[in-house]
Design an enzyme around this catalytic site. Structure first.
Site, PDB file in Angstrom:
ATOM      1  N   ASP A  13      34.738  39.641  41.158  1.00 13.98           N
ATOM      2  CA  ASP A  13      35.264  40.439  41.557  1.00 13.98           C
ATOM      3  C   ASP A  13      36.396  40.916  42.696  1.00 13.98           C
ATOM      4  OD1 ASP A  13      34.179  41.791  38.972  1.00 13.98           O
ATOM      5  OD2 ASP A  13      32.555  41.522  40.246  1.00 13.98           O
ATOM      6  N   HIS A  41      40.262  42.606  35.321  1.00 14.70           N
ATOM      7  CA  HIS A  41      40.598  43.109  36.646  1.00 14.70           C
ATOM      8  C   HIS A  41      41.092  44.013  36.175  1.00 14.70           C
ATOM      9  CE1 HIS A  41      43.209  39.997  33.969  1.00 14.70           C
ATOM     10  NE2 HIS A  41      44.161  40.471  33.939  1.00 14.70           N
TER      11      HIS A  41
END
Length: 429
Positions: A13, A41
Site C-alpha cells: 500500500d 492498486h
C-alpha cells in the site's frame, strides 16, 4: 536494454500502482511477477479513478504490452470480472498477455483459505481470503493446475479429479465441511479458460524478446518487501516474493537483465493485518494520518494500521532488493502535524538495533528510537519540484533519503499522477 523494477519497501500500500502508472508512460512493456488478486492498486488515469487487483497498471496505454507473469496465481473468475470492469469503462485489454505457466486459483483454494483462517482463531495470519496461500501451497507440492492445463480439457479434468479427491477429504476430515462437485467446477472453470485463452502465451519469450530488442520493460511488484515470504515479518507475510529478486523467478527473465530497482514508500508507514509494527500510532495523530491518507485497503476495505516512517524497515528493503532509486509518496498527508518523527533504530532490552530482527518475539518488543523534525503547515499539493517544497518538508524528504541510503528519484504530493515529481529519470533517458 532498459529494465526497471518497482517494489514496495514497507508492508504494501505504498502507492506502487500510481508510480508504475507514472513510469509506464516511458515503458513499452509492463509486467507483474508475483501475487494475485490479493493486491489492490488504485490508479487515477485521465481524471478517472480505477481499482485493479490482477491486471498490470499499464493496461490504460493501448500501445504497451501488459504481462501477468508465471510467478502469479490467477483466479480466472476474478480476472474476468476485472476485464469486464475495464471494458465497461471503455478500456481495451487487447494488449494483455498471461503466462501459460501461471498457476490457477480454484474454488477449493478459496474455501481452504477461509476455513484455515477460522481454524487458527487468534493465531490467524490475516489473509485476504483470496486463495493465494493455498494456490502457492499446491504449486510447491507440485499438484497445482497451470493456465496451460486449464486450456487443455482432458488435462484439466484429470488433474481436477485427482486434486478434489484429496481436497474433499481434507474439508470433511479436518474442517467438517462439505466438499466440491468435480463436474460443476470443471464445466464452469473450463469455460472461464476459453474466455481468456486469447491472452495466454509464453510470456517469458515476450519479455526476453522485448529486452533483447532494446525496449523499455517495467516490472511491477505487489505487496511489499516486509510481506515477502523470505525477507518479511514471517509468518505475517504473503506466499510469494515481492522483492526484486522475485522478478527473475516470476517472469522468466534472467538477473543480468535487471538494471534499476525503484523502492516505493510512503512518508509514513501503514500495514493491513496482524504482526509486529514498531512505529504504530494509536493516538489522534495516527487517526489523522489514517483519515487524511484514506488508509483503507483497496482489496479488503479494512482500516490500515498507521505509524511513523521507519528507516530501519526501508534500509532492510534496500539491502535485500538492491534498491537504486527511492520514490517517496504521500508527503502531503503529514502537512499540519507540528512535529514529525522518523524511526532511526530500535531499542531492545537496552540494546540498540540497526536492523530488523528475524525473531518476531524480539521485534514485537522493540521500541522505536526517533529523530524528531519540525513539521510544516503550507499546502504542498501543487508543488512541482523539490525546491518548491517548504524548507521543513524538503528537509524531511532529504532526511528520509539520507537515513535509508537510497537516492531520491521522485516524490508525490497527492494521489493524482500529475502530483508525482521527477528528481532523476530512472530509465536514463
Amino acid at each position: 536494454m532498459s529494465s526497471v523494477v518497482v517494489v514496495g519497501t514497507q508492508w504494501g500500500d505504498e502507492g506502487k500502482g500510481k508510480i508504475t502508472d507514472f513510469l509506464s508512460e516511458h515503458a513499452e512493456v509492463v509486467a507483474r511477477y508475483q501475487g494475485g488478486n490479493n493486491a489492490g492498486h488504485t490508479i487515477v488515469f485521465n481524471g478517472v479513478k480505477y481499482k485493479l487487483h490482477l491486471i498490470p497498471s499499464g493496461i490504460f496505454y493501448k500501445e504497451k504490452i501488459c504481462v501477468i507473469g508465471n510467478g502469479m496465481v490467477v483466479d480466472p473468475k476474478a480476472l474476468l470480472v476485472e476485464l469486464k470492469y475495464l471494458h465497461d469503462r471503455g478500456v481495451s485489454t487487447d494488449n494483455l498477455r498471461i503466462s501459460n505457466r501461471a498457476h490457477v486459483i480454484l474454488p477449493y483454494h478459496l474455501k481452504q483459505d477461509e476455513l484455515e483462517e477460522e481454524r487458527k482463531g487468534d493465531n490467524k495470519i490475516g489473509t485476504t481470503k483470496k486463495g493465494i496461500g493455498p494456490a502457492y501451497m499446491d504449486k510447491a507440492a507440485r499438484i497445482g493446475i497451470r493456465m496451460a492445463d486449464l486450456l487443455d480439457r482432458e488435462a484439466f479434468k484429470e488433474k481436477l479429479e485427482r486434486n478434489l479427491a484429496e481436497k474433499n477429504r481434507l474439508f470433511e476430515k479436518m474442517y467438517d465441511a462439505e466438499g466440491f462437485n468435480v463436474d460443476e467446477i470443471f464445466e464452469e472453470y473450463y469455460e472461464y479458460g476459453q474466455q481468456i485463452a486469447q491472452y495466454v502465451c509464453d510470456t517469458s519469450v515476450v519479455l526476453n524478446d522485448a529486452l533483447d530488442e532494446g525496449r523499455r520493460v517495467l516490472f511491477e511488484g505487489a505487496q511489499g518487501v516486509m510481506l515477502d515470504i523470505d525477507q518479511g515479518t514471517y509468518p505475517f507475510v504473503t506466499s510469494s516474493n515481492p522483492v526484486a529478486g522475485g522478478v527473475t523467478i516470476g517472469s522468466g527473465v534472467g538477473p543480468s537483465k535487471i538494471k534499476r530497482v525503484v523502492g516505493v514508500c510512503k512518508a509514513y508507514t501503514s500495514r493491513v493485518g496482524d504482526g509486529p509494527f514498531p512505529t504504530e500510532l494509536h493516538d489522534e495523530i495516527g487517526q489523522q494520518i489514517r483519515e487524511v491518507g484514506r488508509e483503507y485497503g483497496t482489496t479488503t476495505g479494512r482500516p490500515r494500521r498507521v505509524g511513523w516512517f521507519d528507516s530501519v524497515v526501508v534500509r532492510h528493503a534496500r539491502r535485500v532488493s538492491g534498491l537504486t532509486d527511492l520514490s517517496l509518496n504521500s508527503i502531503d498527508v503529514l502537512t499540519g502535524i507540528p512535529t514529525v518523527k522518523i524511526c532511526v533504530a530500535y531499542k531492545y532490552n537496552g540494546e540498540v538495533l540497526d536492523e530488523v530482527p528475524a525473531n518476531l518475539n524480539i521485534l514485537a518488543k522493540c521500541e522505536p528510537v526517533y529523530e524528531e523534525l519540525p513539521g510544516w503547515t503550507e499546502d504542498i499539493t501543487g508543488v512541482k519540484s523539490l525546491e518548491e517544497l517548504p524548507e521543513n518538508a524538503r528537509h524531511y524528504v532529504e532526511r528520509v533519503s539520507q537515513l535509508t541510503g537510497i537516492p531520491l528519484a521522485m516524490f508525490s504530493v497527492g494521489p493524482d499522477r500529475s502530483q508525482t515529481n521527477i528528481v532523476r529519470n530512472v530509465y536514463g533517458i
